[in-house]
Design a protein around this motif. Sequence first.
Motif, short mmCIF file in Angstrom:
data_model
loop_
_atom_site.label_atom_id
_atom_site.label_comp_id
_atom_site.label_asym_id
_atom_site.label_seq_id
_atom_site.Cartn_x
_atom_site.Cartn_y
_atom_site.Cartn_z
N VAL A 195 -6.81 -3.71 4.71
CA VAL A 195 -7.40 -3.40 3.69
C VAL A 195 -8.12 -2.24 3.45
O VAL A 195 -8.66 -1.24 4.10
N ILE A 196 -7.67 -2.12 2.15
CA ILE A 196 -8.32 -0.71 1.92
C ILE A 196 -9.85 -0.74 0.47
O ILE A 196 -9.24 -0.80 -0.70
N GLU A 197 -10.76 -0.02 1.36
CA GLU A 197 -11.83 -0.17 0.87
C GLU A 197 -11.69 1.38 -0.71
O GLU A 197 -11.51 1.86 -0.07
N GLU A 198 -12.27 0.93 -1.92
CA GLU A 198 -12.53 2.08 -2.90
C GLU A 198 -14.18 2.65 -2.57
O GLU A 198 -14.60 2.03 -1.66
N ILE A 199 -13.23 3.95 -2.22
CA ILE A 199 -14.47 4.82 -2.03
C ILE A 199 -15.18 5.25 -3.09
O ILE A 199 -14.49 6.01 -4.29
N THR A 200 -16.73 4.86 -3.63
CA THR A 200 -17.27 5.77 -4.65
C THR A 200 -18.27 7.16 -4.69
O THR A 200 -18.76 6.52 -3.00
N PRO A 201 -18.37 7.38 -4.55
CA PRO A 201 -19.01 8.65 -4.71
C PRO A 201 -20.39 8.43 -4.74
O PRO A 201 -20.25 7.76 -5.98
N THR A 243 -19.30 12.20 -10.97
CA THR A 243 -19.08 13.57 -10.85
C THR A 243 -19.27 14.21 -12.45
O THR A 243 -19.76 13.33 -13.04
N GLU A 244 -19.37 15.10 -12.30
CA GLU A 244 -20.00 15.81 -14.08
C GLU A 244 -18.42 16.77 -14.41
O GLU A 244 -17.86 16.91 -13.89
N THR A 245 -18.81 17.06 -15.52
CA THR A 245 -18.10 16.94 -16.57
C THR A 245 -17.72 18.85 -16.70
O THR A 245 -19.25 19.04 -16.06
N PRO A 246 -16.22 19.47 -17.15
CA PRO A 246 -17.05 20.85 -16.90
C PRO A 246 -17.79 20.87 -17.61
O PRO A 246 -19.18 22.16 -17.86
N GLU A 247 -18.33 20.65 -18.79
CA GLU A 247 -19.49 21.10 -19.72
C GLU A 247 -20.55 20.98 -19.39
O GLU A 247 -22.08 21.80 -19.34
#
Length: 133
Positions: A106-112, A116-120
Amino acid sequence: MEIVLFGLLAVLLVFMFINTRKRQKQMKAEQEEKATKTVPGAKVLLQGGLYGTIVAYDADDLDSPALVEIAPGTVIEVHSQAILRVVEPKDIVTDVELDAPAHDSVIEEITPETPTETPEETRARLDRDSDGK
């Protein structure tokens, strides 16, 4: 005794001359092969370690700069000799597909932890940080 030393010196000089000519022919063949493979759209590795895609390249005039796209919309000019080699499709590292695991694990989804930021948002944050200094 002197004749043997001169004979040995002559043999070494002939060997050096033949070896140098062989190496020059090999290098010329490699340069010609690189010039034929370096066409717009080809993926290349630059000497600085950057990967990019050729946008414009003049194989006849090696003093003119080559245009390489290193990111979507980011085109840089580099000296044509800065192109180290053309990257073959087998050289490109591809992402492993997560849909089909190799070992029924089973591969668990890794969430930060932080979104994450947008470039703006990044530009705004950096502007705020630089105003305070």
